[in-house]
Design an enzyme around this catalytic site. Sequence first.
Site, PDB file in Angstrom:
ATOM      1  N   ASP A  93     -59.663   6.985 -64.853  1.00  0.00           N
ATOM      2  CA  ASP A  93     -59.691   7.310 -63.428  1.00  0.00           C
ATOM      3  C   ASP A  93     -60.485   8.602 -63.264  1.00  0.00           C
ATOM      4  O   ASP A  93     -60.754   9.305 -64.229  1.00  0.00           O
ATOM      5  CB  ASP A  93     -58.278   7.406 -62.853  1.00  0.00           C
ATOM      6  CG  ASP A  93     -57.441   8.488 -63.505  1.00  0.00           C
ATOM      7  OD1 ASP A  93     -58.015   9.343 -64.198  1.00  0.00           O
ATOM      8  OD2 ASP A  93     -56.216   8.492 -63.321  1.00  0.00           O
ATOM      9  N   SER A  94     -60.856   8.916 -62.030  1.00  0.00           N
ATOM     10  CA  SER A  94     -61.814  10.003 -61.811  1.00  0.00           C
ATOM     11  C   SER A  94     -61.167  11.374 -61.714  1.00  0.00           C
ATOM     12  O   SER A  94     -61.854  12.385 -61.692  1.00  0.00           O
ATOM     13  CB  SER A  94     -62.579   9.745 -60.514  1.00  0.00           C
ATOM     14  OG  SER A  94     -61.686   9.808 -59.415  1.00  0.00           O
ATOM     15  N   PHE A  97     -56.941  11.155 -57.764  1.00  0.00           N
ATOM     16  CA  PHE A  97     -55.534  10.966 -57.394  1.00  0.00           C
ATOM     17  C   PHE A  97     -54.687  12.157 -57.835  1.00  0.00           C
ATOM     18  O   PHE A  97     -53.840  12.636 -57.086  1.00  0.00           O
ATOM     19  CB  PHE A  97     -54.988   9.670 -58.011  1.00  0.00           C
ATOM     20  CG  PHE A  97     -53.548   9.420 -57.683  1.00  0.00           C
ATOM     21  CD1 PHE A  97     -53.192   8.898 -56.445  1.00  0.00           C
ATOM     22  CD2 PHE A  97     -52.543   9.717 -58.592  1.00  0.00           C
ATOM     23  CE1 PHE A  97     -51.855   8.676 -56.125  1.00  0.00           C
ATOM     24  CE2 PHE A  97     -51.207   9.500 -58.280  1.00  0.00           C
ATOM     25  CZ  PHE A  97     -50.860   8.975 -57.043  1.00  0.00           C
ATOM     26  N   GLN A 191     -61.393   2.752 -49.815  1.00  0.00           N
ATOM     27  CA  GLN A 191     -60.335   3.509 -49.144  1.00  0.00           C
ATOM     28  C   GLN A 191     -60.253   3.075 -47.678  1.00  0.00           C
ATOM     29  O   GLN A 191     -60.911   2.127 -47.276  1.00  0.00           O
ATOM     30  CB  GLN A 191     -60.591   5.013 -49.288  1.00  0.00           C
ATOM     31  CG  GLN A 191     -60.426   5.553 -50.703  1.00  0.00           C
ATOM     32  CD  GLN A 191     -58.980   5.585 -51.186  1.00  0.00           C
ATOM     33  OE1 GLN A 191     -58.027   5.297 -50.446  1.00  0.00           O
ATOM     34  NE2 GLN A 191     -58.803   5.921 -52.462  1.00  0.00           N
ATOM     35  N   ASP A 268     -53.206  -1.398 -63.288  1.00  0.00           N
ATOM     36  CA  ASP A 268     -52.654  -0.400 -64.206  1.00  0.00           C
ATOM     37  C   ASP A 268     -51.424   0.205 -63.552  1.00  0.00           C
ATOM     38  O   ASP A 268     -51.319   0.231 -62.324  1.00  0.00           O
ATOM     39  CB  ASP A 268     -53.664   0.721 -64.489  1.00  0.00           C
ATOM     40  CG  ASP A 268     -53.668   1.760 -63.368  1.00  0.00           C
ATOM     41  OD1 ASP A 268     -52.967   2.783 -63.498  1.00  0.00           O
ATOM     42  OD2 ASP A 268     -54.337   1.533 -62.337  1.00  0.00           O
ATOM     43  N   CYS A 306     -38.430 -13.441 -75.309  1.00  0.00           N
ATOM     44  CA  CYS A 306     -39.500 -12.486 -75.646  1.00  0.00           C
ATOM     45  C   CYS A 306     -39.734 -12.469 -77.152  1.00  0.00           C
ATOM     46  O   CYS A 306     -38.791 -12.515 -77.942  1.00  0.00           O
ATOM     47  CB  CYS A 306     -39.128 -11.092 -75.150  1.00  0.00           C
ATOM     48  SG  CYS A 306     -40.399  -9.847 -75.489  1.00  0.00           S
ATOM     49  N   CYS A 311     -37.142  -7.396 -79.418  1.00  0.00           N
ATOM     50  CA  CYS A 311     -36.285  -8.555 -79.136  1.00  0.00           C
ATOM     51  C   CYS A 311     -36.029  -9.396 -80.386  1.00  0.00           C
ATOM     52  O   CYS A 311     -34.986 -10.041 -80.499  1.00  0.00           O
ATOM     53  CB  CYS A 311     -36.900  -9.405 -78.028  1.00  0.00           C
ATOM     54  SG  CYS A 311     -36.828  -8.597 -76.413  1.00  0.00           S
TER      55      CYS A 311
END
EC number: 2.4.2.29
Length: 385
Positions: A93-94, A97, A191, A268, A306, A311
């Site tokens: 990510d840049s 955020f 956005q 993500d 699973c 598990c």
Amino acid sequence: MKYELKKTNGNARRGRLTFSRPKGEYHVETPAFMPVGTYGTVKGMTPEEVAQTGAQILLGNTFHLWLRPGQEIMRQHGDLHDFMQWHGPILTDSGGFQVFSLGKLRKIKEEGVYFQNPISGEKVFLSPEKSMEIQYDLGSDIVMIFDECTPYPATFDYAKQSMEMSLRWAKRSRDRFDELQNPNALFGIIQGGVYEELRKVSVEKLVEIGFDGYAVGGLAVGEPKEDMHRILEYVCPQIPADKPRYLMGVGKPEDLVEGVRRGIDMFDCVMPTRNARNGHLFVTNGIVKIRNAKYRNDISPLDPECDCYTCKNYTKAYLYHLDKCGEILGARLNTIHNLRYYQRLMAEIRQAIDEDRFDDFVVEFYQRIGKEVPPLQLAKEGENA
């Protein structure tokens, strides 16, 4: 990076991303979920363990890796892949955020964002150009543009100004990315808050600039689920069908299913790993809160369906015991399971699309977790599918 759209089933899309890396070609089958490795590690996991859960691509955090350990040490290792010993693809990510989540510690200007380093307290500046340079040093296979993540709630006027600045920053990101002659992929970020007309402008202008993929940003920031679904239903058909679509920071298992129903290819979220450390475990029929005393004497496996290491080898009573004692192994076993659950879910989704039975899968999924299927307003994609 190459993207191939192999098949659609309704609005759900089955594709493949191909990356050329020094150790060969890597394929990412989509829809895909990317575990988050904020500081160059998926918390508590070795890269081999992460790969064993079925993860094909990881997310790294530009902001945090820039502050610690910094660009110089990254360059000395080669890049982030060499630093953390994950040789598959990485999306970063840049930093946008994280900067905007600093609240009062930051000041947004046209040139970029001034903020107080949350670690050292010193003043720092991050711009679209700087973000592109950091991600170049990280060797990111998918670079994200620097944008402002519009908060929720936001007035129409604020969301409009924010979206327009993000577009100007998108162009600056594109220009610096090209100047660096970065051979990897660059994604734009759509956005516009919860306002459809702003989202429309954002998509159109980003497509004009031209990117290798398009992310839907500014969702999962506190807005009602109905708003998230409405915006996805509105935006996805406007994204070029031959480009991957990435829903940032989302989310719960049902959010992944709902994203795929509306045409999303990539996701993500920290949820599987963070929840694992808090004893909140995803299983076929819903949730197990392993800290609940009812599991003290439960000698059954966490999820009989699973196939993960946890598990196959341990009981709920053992996981309860580890958590009660604060043992590190408990957090690790929980993380292995939750990540495997997410990857199994994505594999089931891909198989259902391949077999033209995604709608049936959605019904089965909600029956298993005991919830109603949310309504879908979207007509089947046609005009640009």
